[in-house]
Design an enzyme around this catalytic site. Structure first.
Site, PDB file in Angstrom:
ATOM      1  N   CYS A  64       0.830  -1.199   0.000  1.00 30.68           N
ATOM      2  CA  CYS A  64       0.000   0.000   0.000  1.00 30.68           C
ATOM      3  C   CYS A  64       0.863   1.246   0.000  1.00 30.68           C
ATOM      4  CB  CYS A  64      -0.871   0.048   1.252  1.00 30.68           C
ATOM      5  SG  CYS A  64      -1.812  -1.438   1.618  1.00 30.68           S
ATOM      6  N   CYS A  65       0.429   2.240  -0.745  1.00 32.55           N
ATOM      7  CA  CYS A  65       0.977   3.589  -0.656  1.00 32.55           C
ATOM      8  C   CYS A  65      -0.161   4.544  -1.018  1.00 32.55           C
ATOM      9  CB  CYS A  65       2.219   3.781  -1.531  1.00 32.55           C
ATOM     10  SG  CYS A  65       1.932   3.760  -3.309  1.00 32.55           S
ATOM     11  N   TRP A  66       0.123   5.835  -1.053  1.00 37.17           N
ATOM     12  CA  TRP A  66      -0.949   6.820  -1.247  1.00 37.17           C
ATOM     13  C   TRP A  66      -1.817   6.495  -2.455  1.00 37.17           C
ATOM     14  CZ3 TRP A  66      -3.457   9.585   1.883  1.00 37.17           C
ATOM     15  CH2 TRP A  66      -4.215  10.684   1.470  1.00 37.17           C
ATOM     16  N   LEU A 108      -3.964   3.882  -0.479  1.00 42.38           N
ATOM     17  CA  LEU A 108      -4.404   4.312   0.853  1.00 42.38           C
ATOM     18  C   LEU A 108      -5.383   5.480   0.745  1.00 42.38           C
ATOM     19  CD1 LEU A 108      -1.008   4.132   2.763  1.00 42.38           C
ATOM     20  CD2 LEU A 108      -2.937   2.520   2.888  1.00 42.38           C
TER      21      LEU A 108
END
Length: 145
Positions: A64-66, A108
Site C-alpha cells: 500500500c501507498c498513497w 491508501l
C-alpha cells in the site's frame, strides 16, 4: 495463509488491512510503517513484502501507498512477483484469475473500508484460471525480463 503486508504510512486502510486479514484467520507479516523499527518508504517496504512472497516466507502479499502505483511498481521489480493495483473487487478477481497475481497493491487514498472488504473477498477467494490460453499468457509473462 501467511500474507506479507507493507505500507509507507499508517493512514487510510493501512492498519485495517492487517486487522481484517487477522480477523479472517491469516498470519500477517508486516513491513514499513506497520512494523516498528523498519524503514517506512514505499519502495523499501513494498520490496520487503514482495521478497517475502518470492522467497516463500509468505504465500501472498499486499502493498500500500498513497496511490498504490509506486507500491505496485516496487513490488513488480522483484523476480517472480505479479503485483496488481486493484481499486475494486472485479479488478482483484480478474488479477487473480487471468494474471495469477500474487501481490495486491492498494491505494491508501482511494480505498474505503467497505471497498477493502469486497477487494479482499475477491482476492482471497480467487484462483488462477486453468484455461490453456490463460495459462500460456501467464507463462509468457513469467519469461519476460
Amino acid at each position: 495463509m501467511k500474507i506479507a503486508v507493507a505500507a509507507d504510512e499508517r493512514t487510510g486502510v493501512a492498519e485495517v488491512v492487517v486487522e481484517e486479514l487477522r480477523r479472517r484467520g491469516h498470519d500477517a507479516i508486516v513491513h514499513g510503517a506497520l512494523a516498528d523499527g523498519e524503514r517506512d518508504d514505499w519502495a523499501w517496504a513494498s520490496e520487503a513484502a514482495a521478497r517475502d512472497v518470492a522467497e516463500g516466507r509468505a504465500e501472498q502479499g499486499i502493498v500500500c501507498c498513497w496511490t498504490g502505483t509506486g507500491a505496485s511498481i516496487a513490488a513488480n521489480k522483484v523476480h517472480g512477483i505479479r503485483a496488481a493495483l486493484c481499486g475494486d473487487a472485479e479488478t482483484a478477481r480478474g488479477a487473480r484469475k487471468w494474471n495469477d497475481a500474487n501481490v495486491l497493491a492498494l491505494s491508501l487514498r482511494g480505498t474505503s473500508q467497505a471497498m477493502l472488504g469486497e477487494i479482499l473477498d475477491a482476492w482471497l477467494e480467487g484462483e488462477p484460471s486453468s484455461e490453456p490460453d490463460d495459462v500460456e499468457n501467464i507463462r509468457h509473462v513469467d519469461e519476460i525480463g
